[in-house]
Design an enzyme around this catalytic site. Structure first.
Site, PDB file in Angstrom:
ATOM      1  N   SER A  55       4.820  -1.691   4.013  1.00 51.42           N
ATOM      2  CA  SER A  55       5.180  -3.049   4.422  1.00 51.42           C
ATOM      3  C   SER A  55       5.048  -3.980   3.227  1.00 51.42           C
ATOM      4  O   SER A  55       4.259  -3.729   2.312  1.00 51.42           O
ATOM      5  CB  SER A  55       4.328  -3.535   5.597  1.00 51.42           C
ATOM      6  OG  SER A  55       3.009  -3.162   5.449  1.00 51.42           O
ATOM      7  N   GLU A 103      -9.802  -1.495   7.634  1.00 51.70           N
ATOM      8  CA  GLU A 103      -8.458  -1.722   8.160  1.00 51.70           C
ATOM      9  C   GLU A 103      -8.400  -1.406   9.654  1.00 51.70           C
ATOM     10  O   GLU A 103      -7.851  -2.146  10.431  1.00 51.70           O
ATOM     11  CB  GLU A 103      -7.437  -0.861   7.420  1.00 51.70           C
ATOM     12  CG  GLU A 103      -6.013  -1.169   7.874  1.00 51.70           C
ATOM     13  CD  GLU A 103      -4.996  -0.109   7.509  1.00 51.70           C
ATOM     14  OE1 GLU A 103      -3.847  -0.467   7.316  1.00 51.70           O
ATOM     15  OE2 GLU A 103      -5.358   1.081   7.433  1.00 51.70           O
ATOM     16  N   ASN A 117      -3.532   6.879  17.686  1.00 50.73           N
ATOM     17  CA  ASN A 117      -4.592   6.819  18.691  1.00 50.73           C
ATOM     18  C   ASN A 117      -5.007   8.210  19.175  1.00 50.73           C
ATOM     19  O   ASN A 117      -6.107   8.389  19.684  1.00 50.73           O
ATOM     20  CB  ASN A 117      -4.172   5.899  19.842  1.00 50.73           C
ATOM     21  CG  ASN A 117      -4.351   4.430  19.448  1.00 50.73           C
ATOM     22  OD1 ASN A 117      -4.692   4.142  18.289  1.00 50.73           O
ATOM     23  ND2 ASN A 117      -4.148   3.519  20.376  1.00 50.73           N
ATOM     24  N   GLN A 175       0.840  -1.193   0.000  1.00 45.86           N
ATOM     25  CA  GLN A 175       0.000   0.000   0.000  1.00 45.86           C
ATOM     26  C   GLN A 175       0.876   1.245   0.000  1.00 45.86           C
ATOM     27  O   GLN A 175       1.697   1.404   0.898  1.00 45.86           O
ATOM     28  CB  GLN A 175      -0.867  -0.037   1.263  1.00 45.86           C
ATOM     29  CG  GLN A 175      -1.780   1.127   1.444  1.00 45.86           C
ATOM     30  CD  GLN A 175      -2.200   1.260   2.903  1.00 45.86           C
ATOM     31  OE1 GLN A 175      -1.412   1.599   3.776  1.00 45.86           O
ATOM     32  NE2 GLN A 175      -3.460   0.969   3.176  1.00 45.86           N
ATOM     33  N   GLY A 176       0.715   2.088  -0.985  1.00 46.16           N
ATOM     34  CA  GLY A 176       1.506   3.317  -1.035  1.00 46.16           C
ATOM     35  C   GLY A 176       0.667   4.517  -0.650  1.00 46.16           C
ATOM     36  O   GLY A 176       0.144   5.220  -1.514  1.00 46.16           O
ATOM     37  N   TYR A 177       0.498   4.720   0.641  1.00 42.24           N
ATOM     38  CA  TYR A 177      -0.305   5.848   1.132  1.00 42.24           C
ATOM     39  C   TYR A 177       0.586   6.884   1.834  1.00 42.24           C
ATOM     40  O   TYR A 177       0.740   7.992   1.370  1.00 42.24           O
ATOM     41  CB  TYR A 177      -1.383   5.380   2.132  1.00 42.24           C
ATOM     42  CG  TYR A 177      -2.590   4.693   1.533  1.00 42.24           C
ATOM     43  CD1 TYR A 177      -2.655   4.347   0.184  1.00 42.24           C
ATOM     44  CD2 TYR A 177      -3.687   4.373   2.340  1.00 42.24           C
ATOM     45  CE1 TYR A 177      -3.772   3.704  -0.343  1.00 42.24           C
ATOM     46  CE2 TYR A 177      -4.812   3.740   1.819  1.00 42.24           C
ATOM     47  CZ  TYR A 177      -4.850   3.399   0.482  1.00 42.24           C
ATOM     48  OH  TYR A 177      -5.950   2.775  -0.018  1.00 42.24           O
ATOM     49  N   SER A 178       1.175   6.487   2.984  1.00 43.25           N
ATOM     50  CA  SER A 178       1.882   7.468   3.813  1.00 43.25           C
ATOM     51  C   SER A 178       3.127   8.008   3.117  1.00 43.25           C
ATOM     52  O   SER A 178       3.767   7.310   2.330  1.00 43.25           O
ATOM     53  CB  SER A 178       2.325   6.815   5.125  1.00 43.25           C
ATOM     54  OG  SER A 178       1.212   6.435   5.871  1.00 43.25           O
TER      55      SER A 178
END
Lengths: 414, 365
Positions: free
Chosen positions: A176, A259, A390, A141-144
């Site tokens: 990851s 998720e 959080n 996943q290429g998000y952050s």
């Protein structure tokens, strides 16, 4: 209150249990090391004794039986059944009871497949879903990005349409499994003139495209397997976009909720609690079982109270899925916050009760649980931060859940 | 499959809540706490009795509603949120359960219909069965009871008392019998009464099935713990609501204080830890009602202990959100703080019930 599933599910339960008895304690042969540590995260038992099956073969068996990819249409490689939450619950319950390995998860299966089913073109569904379900195509996943963490929508990786191709430049982080993946689903800023959220597109990128560089991002666990991914004029076809230009934020958010819930699966937490109880019965100090030490035991019981509470909460959430209209108030919204904190605390207790032994790690011959206590303790600190920190969760709970006012916007000095 | 309160249970819960909202405001609670509100107290009690809370746990054949413990949990949540200044857990939960499970047919016929008809009311004292302080305890011999029982629930103005000895025998005495001395204890919680009972050669009858069988006493304790958990759940809910409401109104530094993350995060932490407690308490009651003994006793212990810890945190943080006002009697927030504090200690404080839960699971040898 009624916790029975009803007699119409008796036959199905029998069928699932029969299968589970056959594969009780089975292990999945590991083609490589990437799944090993993650067994503890998902609560799977690590030292099983039973049949041995290959990963892809196991996925196939589970799909044929309808124990995995149950409601995904047959034409895309799924089982093609009607969605039935109770059946999913029966399957999960029986698998846990008989220690049958769960189907493979990961970002492709958990996030991309539902996204494609909702937003993908027919070609995209045909091309990707089946091979993803079988574990043949691994996704990352290429998000952050380094400057787009909690404020993900400010991401800057740039995509320009040049001669029918997307040309992508920029950097992703916290990716990851990038080093094992064939594909990435990626958020890219393609509309620089548009507002923050409206300028993003969702693009699929083969990881062997020239211009991609993967650098391992060493983390505190040394084993979590995160990476930084750099894009230097990475060129992919125009049709690799999912949804329309500028719709990427909506595409990504349609499964992000999924998720968050799965980061703190209460069944995995219960499995780890049971493993911890066994550990406390086996390990000793001055010849005394750790569970016989009152202070350790009291901490164990405190954690058990919390585990029972989140278990009960998940039953209530299940009930709300089966009975549309049931109001569970904040029951869903709090899962990530409460679940990740609880898991971190539980794994930390295991370390505390082992004392000095609790500090052993990696391949030390005396390490307990294959190092999984330290690994998971640290990994869950990562999850407390990741997937929407959080602190962000507390903002969401207080603003959306309790209706408290937002923080006033700060005037940015130019 | 349905996990939650039924419409009927939610409806009685709403009735009790609305009644207390209208009739037991902080001003009225304050009068009661200061000993100036006997008439108010009587009116509140009468009003709630009209909703039939005395009949809930009396079986139908004895003129009761024959409802389950979950029904009583629904009521207890509202009594907690409205800090209802009335007897409930002893008189209308533990007493009918004790008589129904422990009594002979004659004893049941003698007492249960009268509870349902509101002709008599019981107080209940079982603290010494859970753990005796100051070596208190009662002894039964030749149909007479002697000794001392502490923290007897709902004894004030009761007609009868059910008292437990250390080994779980349950005895019925007339509250006004010769040889009974009742001393009202001054606790922090002024919304309910607790008594020390001194007994000298008091005529008593044993609930027959409790002779040499402490399983019934244990079941009564389970039920009491689940109801106290529900009371604490309601009181905690009220404290979170009050903190959130206050934070949206109170302004400092030209902002409502609820827009500060420091305040928002305290509220989110309270709400996040409280939400799973509803499910835990309901599951414990359901498990009790369906007689899953092994899991229901564990859930009763863990509900009592877990909600007590969560509520302790909430009673502190909710007070802090109110700033100086939280500390005053002007808002009266301390009535909830103290009710939570008392529930925590009665019928087994967290460490005590966790140790019981450990024993249940065979952890400590």
């Amino acid at each position: 209150m009624n916790l029975e599933f009803g007699s119409e599910y008796d036959d199905f339960t029998k069928e699932v249990e029969k299968f589970c008895k056959e594969f009780s304690g089975a292990t999945i042969t590991k083609d490589d090391k990437k799944f090993e540590m993650h067994d503890a995260l998902s609560g799977n038992a690590s030292n099983s004794s039973g049949k041995s099956v290959g990963r892809s073969e196991w996925q196939k068996i589970l799909i044929e039986k309808g124990f995995f990819a149950r409601s995904i249409p047959k034409e895309y490689g799924g089982f093609g059944g009607e969605p039935d939450i109770i059946k999913s619950r029966i399957i999960a319950g029986a698998f846990a009871k008989y220690k049958v390995p769960n189907a493979m998860g990961g970002q492709g299966i958990d996030m991309l497949v539902p996204t494609l089913l909702e937003w993908g073109t027919e070609e995209q569904k045909q091309q990707y879903i089946e091979s993803t379900l079988l574990g043949k195509t691994i996704w990352c996943q290429g998000y952050s990005e380094p400057n787009a963490g909690s404020d993900l929508a400010s991401l800057q990786t740039k995509g320009e349409l040049v001669d029918g191709n997307w040309v992508i430049n920029g950097q992703k982080i916290w990716t990851s499994t990038a080093q094992f993946s064939q594909m990435m689903f990626c958020l890219v800023r393609t509309e620089p003139q548009a507002s923050k959220h409206a300028g993003i597109s969702f693009i699929l990128i083969p990881m062997d495209t020239p211009g991609i560089e993967i650098r391992p991002l060493v983390d505190m666990t040394l084993k979590a397997g995160f990476n930084e991914v750099f894009f230097d004029n990475v060129t992919v076809p125009e049709e690799n976009i999912v949804g329309k230009r500028g719709e990427g934020w909506s595409v990504a958010n349609s499964v992000l909720g999924h998720e968050r819930g799965s980061l703190a699966n209460p069944n995995a937490t219960l499995n780890r609690l049971n493993t911890l109880i066994n550990l406390m019965k086996e390990e000793t100090i001055d010849g005394r079982r750790l569970i016989d030490v009152a202070s350790y035991r009291d901490r164990l019981l405190q954690i058990q109270g919390k585990v029972l509470a989140v278990q009960a909460n998940s039953l209530r959430l299940l009930s709300a899925k089966i009975n549309p209209g049931q109001n569970v108030k904040l029951g869903g919204m709090i899962q990530k916050l409460v679940g990740t904190e609880l898991r971190h605390e539980l794994e930390g207790l295991a370390i505390d009760i082992m004392g000095e032994l609790g500090t052993l790690y990696e391949d030390d011959p005396n390490v307990r649980g294959g190092g999984s206590w330290q690994f998971t303790y640290m990994y869950f600190l990562g999850l407390i931060i990741g997937g929407g920190t959080n602190q962000i969760q507390k903002n969401i709970i207080s603003e959306r859940g309790l209706g408290m006012p937002r923080e006033p916007k700060v005037q940015v000095e130019v | 499959m349905y996990f939650g309160l039924s419409e009927e249970q939610e409806s009685i819960q709403d009735f009790v809540k609305k009644f207390l909202d209208d009739n037991a405001t902080v001003d009225e609670i304050r009068k009661i706490a200061n000993g100036e509100g006997e008439e108010i107290e009587n009116n509140i009690f009468e009003g709630i009795l009209n909703l039939g809370i005395n009949t809930l746990l009396v079986p139908e054949e004895h003129r009761g509603l024959g409802a389950g413990l979950l029904h009583a949990v629904a009521v207890a949540q509202s009594l907690g949120s409205g800090i209802g200044p009335i007897p409930f857990v002893g008189s209308y939960v533990m007493a009918p359960i004790a008589i129904n499970l422990g009594g002979s047919e004659d004893q049941k016929k003698n007492y249960l219909p009268k509870i349902a008809d509101n002709a008599i009311r019981f107080g209940v004292g079982m603290s010494e069965f859970v753990g005796a302080r100051e070596d208190a305890g009662i002894e039964f011999s030749k149909n007479k009871l002697n000794g001392r029982s502490l923290f007897v629930l709902d004894a004030e103005k009761s007609d009868f008392l059910i008292l437990s000895d250390k080994s779980g025998g349950l005895f019925v005495i007339d509250s006004n019998a010769k040889g009974v001395v009742m001393n009202k204890l001054t606790t922090v919680d002024k919304t309910r009464t607790f008594h020390e009972i001194l007994l000298k050669n008091v005529d008593a009858e044993i609930l027959e099935k409790t002779l040499d069988n402490n399983e019934i006493a244990k079941k009564v304790i389970d039920a009491g713990r689940i109801i106290l958990s529900a009371d604490t759940l309601g009181a905690s809910e009220a404290m979170v609501e009050k903190a959130v409401t206050y934070s949206k109104e109170r302004k400092q530094f030209n902002r409502t204080i609820g827009s500060f993350q420091a305040v928002k995060h305290m509220c989110a932490e309270m709400a996040a830890d409280l939400e799973p407690c509803y499910s835990l308490v309901w599951q414990a009651a359901h498990s009790y009602d369906t007689e899953e003994i092994s899991s229901s006793r564990l859930l009763a212990c863990q509900s009592k202990s877990h909600i007590s810890e969560v509520a302790k945190m909430i009673s502190k943080k909710a007070t802090e959100v109110h700033g100086g006002m939280g500390f005053t009697d002007l808002l009266g927030l301390h009535y909830w703080f103290k009710r939570i504090g008392l529930n925590r200690q009665i019928l087994g404080a967290p460490e005590i019930v966790r140790e019981e839960a450990a024993e249940l699971q065979g952890f400590n040898q």
